[in-house]
Motif scaffolding. Structure first.
Motif, short mmCIF file in Angstrom:
data_model
loop_
_atom_site.label_atom_id
_atom_site.label_comp_id
_atom_site.label_asym_id
_atom_site.label_seq_id
_atom_site.Cartn_x
_atom_site.Cartn_y
_atom_site.Cartn_z
N TRP A 54 0.83 -1.20 0.00
CA TRP A 54 0.00 0.00 0.00
C TRP A 54 0.87 1.25 0.00
O TRP A 54 0.40 2.34 0.32
N SER A 55 2.13 1.13 -0.38
CA SER A 55 3.07 2.25 -0.31
C SER A 55 2.67 3.41 -1.22
O SER A 55 3.07 4.55 -0.96
N PRO A 62 -1.88 8.22 5.19
CA PRO A 62 -3.13 7.50 5.49
C PRO A 62 -3.34 7.28 6.98
O PRO A 62 -2.40 7.25 7.76
N SER A 63 -4.61 7.16 7.34
CA SER A 63 -4.95 6.84 8.72
C SER A 63 -5.51 5.42 8.77
O SER A 63 -6.10 4.95 7.80
N PRO A 64 -5.29 4.73 9.90
CA PRO A 64 -5.77 3.34 9.99
C PRO A 64 -7.30 3.27 10.04
O PRO A 64 -7.96 4.18 10.55
N GLY A 71 -6.80 -2.04 7.59
CA GLY A 71 -7.28 -1.10 6.59
C GLY A 71 -6.69 0.28 6.80
O GLY A 71 -6.22 0.60 7.90
N ILE A 72 -6.71 1.08 5.74
CA ILE A 72 -6.26 2.47 5.81
C ILE A 72 -7.19 3.32 4.94
O ILE A 72 -7.86 2.82 4.04
N ALA A 73 -7.20 4.62 5.24
CA ALA A 73 -7.96 5.59 4.44
C ALA A 73 -7.07 6.80 4.21
O ALA A 73 -6.18 7.10 5.00
N TRP A 74 -7.31 7.51 3.10
CA TRP A 74 -6.50 8.67 2.77
C TRP A 74 -7.33 9.67 1.98
O TRP A 74 -8.38 9.34 1.43
N GLY A 81 -9.86 7.76 -0.58
CA GLY A 81 -9.90 6.32 -0.77
C GLY A 81 -9.71 5.54 0.51
O GLY A 81 -9.35 6.10 1.56
N ALA A 82 -9.95 4.25 0.41
CA ALA A 82 -9.76 3.33 1.52
C ALA A 82 -9.41 1.97 0.93
O ALA A 82 -9.86 1.61 -0.16
N VAL A 83 -8.61 1.23 1.68
CA VAL A 83 -8.26 -0.12 1.28
C VAL A 83 -8.22 -0.97 2.55
O VAL A 83 -7.85 -0.48 3.62
#
Length: 147
Positions: A54-55, A62-64, A71-74, A81-83
């Protein structure tokens, strides 16, 4: 979804007819367009390792997210986005695995992306509940661990 999309435009979509990362292929997506431009994307893929790269989002600080296994969001200037990923042990009662997509590929990565949202801060707040829904949907539809 209201905060994830621009205010006006002609909406169209491109959606996979079946959500199954084991039978047909190891990827699925849903794209929403406004006036022909991608404004929202949801992707799912089956991966061989939980060491997701996810680099590409590191520069967005990003925040967790507390969803799935991780997961992270940015938020960037033009997107939010989020993953997340979770472990999915495919039930043995389903058809034999495809050699190109072995059952050992048991990590499901989900990505949500909103492009040019009308309210970037509001869009980011929408992503956690939407990602939680997406994870639940994927777990149910892939029948993770339900033999």
């Amino acid at each position: 979804m209201e905060k994830l999309l621009p205010e006006k435009g002609r909406v169209s979509s491109d959606v996979e007819p079946v959500f199954d990362l084991y039978g047909r292929k190891n990827r699925a997506s849903c794209l929403i367009y406004m006036d022909g431009n991608t404004k929202f994307a949801a992707h799912a893929s089956r991966e061989p390792s939980k060491d997701m790269d996810w680099s590409e989002w590191d520069k967005a600080n990003p925040s967790p997210l507390s969803v799935g296994d991780k997961g992270i969001a940015w938020t960037t200037k033009h997107s939010t986005g989020a993953v997340a990923y979770f472990t999915c042990n495919r039930p043995s009662s389903l058809p034999a695995e495809d050699p190109d997509r072995p059952n050992s590929h048991k990590y499901i990565e989900l990505t949500l992306h909103s492009y040019d949202p009308k309210d970037p801060k509001g869009a980011q707040k929408e992503l956690l509940p939407l990602m939680k829904e997406f994870v639940g949907f994927a777990q149910r539809n892939l029948r993770c661990g339900n033999d």
